[in-house]
Design an enzyme around this catalytic site. Sequence first.
Site, PDB file in Angstrom:
ATOM      1  N   TYR A  82      10.995 -44.622  52.092  1.00 48.79           N
ATOM      2  CA  TYR A  82      11.982 -44.078  52.808  1.00 48.79           C
ATOM      3  C   TYR A  82      11.976 -42.524  52.623  1.00 48.79           C
ATOM      4  O   TYR A  82      11.501 -42.119  51.730  1.00 48.79           O
ATOM      5  CB  TYR A  82      13.176 -44.649  51.757  1.00 48.79           C
ATOM      6  CG  TYR A  82      14.736 -43.994  51.911  1.00 48.79           C
ATOM      7  CD1 TYR A  82      15.278 -43.846  53.698  1.00 48.79           C
ATOM      8  CD2 TYR A  82      15.476 -43.119  51.007  1.00 48.79           C
ATOM      9  CE1 TYR A  82      16.333 -43.086  53.771  1.00 48.79           C
ATOM     10  CE2 TYR A  82      16.534 -42.519  51.314  1.00 48.79           C
ATOM     11  CZ  TYR A  82      16.786 -42.344  52.853  1.00 48.79           C
ATOM     12  OH  TYR A  82      18.348 -41.632  53.268  1.00 48.79           O
ATOM     13  N   ARG A 109      31.050 -42.028  32.554  1.00 53.21           N
ATOM     14  CA  ARG A 109      29.838 -41.589  33.048  1.00 53.21           C
ATOM     15  C   ARG A 109      28.651 -42.196  32.219  1.00 53.21           C
ATOM     16  O   ARG A 109      27.573 -42.054  32.817  1.00 53.21           O
ATOM     17  CB  ARG A 109      29.665 -40.016  32.480  1.00 53.21           C
ATOM     18  CG  ARG A 109      28.512 -39.328  33.271  1.00 53.21           C
ATOM     19  CD  ARG A 109      28.391 -37.828  32.767  1.00 53.21           C
ATOM     20  NE  ARG A 109      27.613 -37.868  31.481  1.00 53.21           N
ATOM     21  CZ  ARG A 109      28.130 -37.123  30.424  1.00 53.21           C
ATOM     22  NH1 ARG A 109      29.437 -36.565  30.248  1.00 53.21           N
ATOM     23  NH2 ARG A 109      27.403 -37.065  29.254  1.00 53.21           N
ATOM     24  N   ASP A 148      11.379 -50.798  45.495  1.00 51.58           N
ATOM     25  CA  ASP A 148      12.702 -50.700  46.353  1.00 51.58           C
ATOM     26  C   ASP A 148      12.824 -51.674  47.207  1.00 51.58           C
ATOM     27  O   ASP A 148      12.055 -51.863  48.355  1.00 51.58           O
ATOM     28  CB  ASP A 148      12.600 -49.300  47.314  1.00 51.58           C
ATOM     29  CG  ASP A 148      14.036 -48.847  47.829  1.00 51.58           C
ATOM     30  OD1 ASP A 148      14.532 -50.287  48.375  1.00 51.58           O
ATOM     31  OD2 ASP A 148      14.234 -47.731  48.228  1.00 51.58           O
TER      32      ASP A 148
HETATM   33  C1  LIG Z   1      15.136 -48.418  51.615  1.00 52.37           C
HETATM   34  C2  LIG Z   1      16.030 -47.316  51.427  1.00 52.37           C
HETATM   35  N1  LIG Z   1      15.964 -46.900  49.875  1.00 52.37           N
HETATM   36  C3  LIG Z   1      16.941 -46.007  49.648  1.00 52.37           C
HETATM   37  C4  LIG Z   1      18.056 -45.432  50.413  1.00 52.37           C
HETATM   38  C5  LIG Z   1      18.766 -44.392  49.784  1.00 52.37           C
HETATM   39  O1  LIG Z   1      20.031 -44.993  49.468  1.00 52.37           O
HETATM   40  P1  LIG Z   1      21.681 -44.310  49.393  1.00 52.37           P
HETATM   41  O2  LIG Z   1      21.759 -43.766  50.727  1.00 52.37           O
HETATM   42  O3  LIG Z   1      22.437 -45.095  48.781  1.00 52.37           O
HETATM   43  O4  LIG Z   1      21.149 -42.899  48.528  1.00 52.37           O
HETATM   44  C6  LIG Z   1      18.026 -45.878  51.559  1.00 52.37           C
HETATM   45  C7  LIG Z   1      18.959 -45.252  52.537  1.00 52.37           C
HETATM   46  O5  LIG Z   1      18.836 -45.266  53.624  1.00 52.37           O
HETATM   47  C8  LIG Z   1      17.052 -46.624  52.091  1.00 52.37           C
HETATM   48  O6  LIG Z   1      16.877 -47.184  53.355  1.00 52.37           O
END
Ligand SMILES: Cc1ncc(COP(=O)(O)O)c(C=O)c1O
Length: 390
Positions: A109, A55, A180
Amino acid sequence: MSNERLSASNLGPATLGIHGEETDSPPGSPIVPPIMQSATFHWASPADGELIYSRFGNNPNQVEVGRKVAALEGTEAAGALASGMAATAMALLALTGVGDHVVASSRLYGATQKLLTLELPRRGVDTTFVDPDEGGWEEAVRPETRVIFIEMPDNPTLRVLDPRPLVALARERGIKVLCDATFASPVNLRAASLGIDMIIHSATKYLGGHSDLIAGVVAGPQALVSEVIAMSHLYGPALDPHTAWLLDRGLRTLEARIQVHNQNALEVSERLSGHSAIGRVIYPGLPSHPDHKVAAELMTGFGGVVSIVLKGGGAAADQFLSALKIAVAAPSLGGVETLVSQPRHTSHAGLTQEEREAQGIPDGFVRISVGIENSQDLIADIEQALEVVD
Ligand SMILES: Cc1ncc(COP(=O)(O)O)c(C=O)c1O
């Protein structure tokens, strides 16, 4: 010259994806790391305080994958977690607390937006969203702002924000910039070289690359990554060792796959431009894209996602998806197979039609995650499906 080339910071992503985690390799050690499917590990002595416990992110498979991602991103450290959302959530929880403030791009997202608007306020953290087209980042920043959060390129409109002015603003005010970069991958974007403090990926997408795992990573300076992983000790979204091993296997082919994704997406976007059934083709590699210049300057490839807007609206988009024979109508992206989805049914289903339109997502909007199949086969498939709606 040759020795200079061989220093880790000069190696290309294809080499780092294969060898980036290697340390000592004594004779007889396996070429492929074994799967350490164990929750816990022997102590050297009864008084040994070191706790290797899966973990905590210190299982060998988790450590290897972190080391490789750090090598690919050119950061001091990286850590792997159980999903992209776990990475985003642990990063935001680690860097903010009661009374703190986040400034975020309005183009994020869907689940990240929800985390910021619904969940962080329950932890006493407020967010101000900024539309990158309108600007106003400086006005949005407050003395208690701890984080600026952006996405590059964003989902699904593939806009590419130049983070450098934000990084300069953040440096002045002691704020961390989180990005991101799932849609770019470390092959197309070295975000750390632009001054981003912490890079986040849904490793479910390009890093894993085969639509067979859920994982996330954070990359940045050791101190920041350690804070995020320490938060994950409490909330618990550790990456299972077998999944870490699968992710490591995906990373071995990352650059090779990304090159084909980039090439196929460019070919698809060029071929579809001007098609009579399509109102708009959106791809950062096309000169018609609003951020083409920024993308060409900051990225080494334009990525594998192409979005199109069908003139026939939502009904045409439904028909188009049903008519595909090779490409698969399914959510997610970044896998070897072409995946096609409609944001109005998935990430943006919670918004009204007007709200979606305001974000540049009318009802005929279709997102194509272009896979690494033969590009001519893919184009033939897309064109025959377009005939149904033309
Ligand atoms: C740009 C982006 N960030 C984060 C995520 C979240 O990722 P996860 O589904 O692996 O939690 C996604 C999922 O589609 C995404 O498109």
